[in-house]
Enzyme design. Structure first.
Site, PDB file in Angstrom:
ATOM      1  N   ASP A  91      42.844  11.694  39.243  1.00 28.89           N
ATOM      2  CA  ASP A  91      42.948  12.921  40.804  1.00 28.89           C
ATOM      3  C   ASP A  91      41.462  13.321  40.852  1.00 28.89           C
ATOM      4  O   ASP A  91      41.279  13.489  39.790  1.00 28.89           O
ATOM      5  CB  ASP A  91      43.871  13.895  41.092  1.00 28.89           C
ATOM      6  CG  ASP A  91      43.827  14.917  42.387  1.00 28.89           C
ATOM      7  OD1 ASP A  91      43.139  14.447  43.195  1.00 28.89           O
ATOM      8  OD2 ASP A  91      43.230  16.034  41.841  1.00 28.89           O
ATOM      9  N   ASP A 131      39.482  16.065  42.447  1.00 26.03           N
ATOM     10  CA  ASP A 131      39.159  17.822  42.768  1.00 26.03           C
ATOM     11  C   ASP A 131      40.407  18.415  42.106  1.00 26.03           C
ATOM     12  O   ASP A 131      41.408  18.302  42.072  1.00 26.03           O
ATOM     13  CB  ASP A 131      39.223  17.863  44.494  1.00 26.03           C
ATOM     14  CG  ASP A 131      38.367  17.366  45.456  1.00 26.03           C
ATOM     15  OD1 ASP A 131      37.572  17.103  44.400  1.00 26.03           O
ATOM     16  OD2 ASP A 131      38.716  16.250  45.928  1.00 26.03           O
TER      17      ASP A 131
END
Length: 193
Positions: free
Chosen positions: A25, A27
């Site tokens: 991922d 952020d």
């Protein structure tokens, strides 16, 4: 539960076979989460990420990013702004072998937006790695759900924004990205020495 109260690892075995590709991922996992970030100058790597990715690449493991960017669908960001931020991520901690960005809002009902498996499946295919030999590392339950629904392994690296129920449900937990990689890849410990 706060970040500081997390035990370093949940040490359940990752399962049979090896991990031949890692998806992250963006952020809150690779970089500090700045909501709807359109400014490449605000990109800051999370702790341990640079070193962990250097070590991972030394092992020859392909890496990619799977990121929801609903700011595009909401009109708060343009796709070009997201590409500039992603280019800055590549400059600081890349390069990544594959990028997958979902521009949709939750209301769009797309098949790519995490927790749906679309980006994980697509990224694994581009890496040329069977999805059951891929792991996803993320900071929220949607990252873990996307991995599991695709048939990939998953490790949660919680932040203060991670909900307690997401932490409780995670199959594997690590305090840092480096810790997540060490859970998945015993060779990471050897490279560390």
């Amino acid at each position: 539960m706060t970040q500081n109260s997390i035990r370093p690892f949940r040490t359940a075995a990752p399962g049979p076979g090896s991990v031949d590709g890692i998806l992250f991922d963006r952020d809150g996992t690779l970089i500090a989460d700045v909501p709807y970030n359109a400014d490449p100058d605000l990109v800051r790597p999370m702790p341990t990420v640079v070193d962990a990715l250097d070590r991972l690449r030394a092992l020859g493991i392909p890496v990619g990013v799977v990121t929801n960017q609903s700011g595009i669908g909401r009109g708060r960001l343009t796709a070009a702004q997201v590409r500039r931020v992603n280019a800055r991520v590549d400059e600081l901690i890349g390069p990544f072998d594959v990028w997958r960005v979902c521009p949709h809002t939750p209301e769009d009902g797309c098949r790519c937006r995490k927790p749906a498996p679309g980006m994980v499946l697509s990224a694994a295919a581009e890496l040329g790695v069977p999805v059951d030999r891929v792991a996803v590392i993320g900071d929220i339950g949607a990252d873990i759900a996307a991995a599991r629904s695709a048939g990939a392994r998953a490790v949660l690296v919680p932040t203060p924004q991670t909900r307690a129920e997401e932490i409780a449900a995670a199959p594997l937990l690590a305090a840092t990205v480096r810790g997540a990689l060490e859970l998945l890849l015993p060779a990471m410990v050897e490279v560390r020495r």
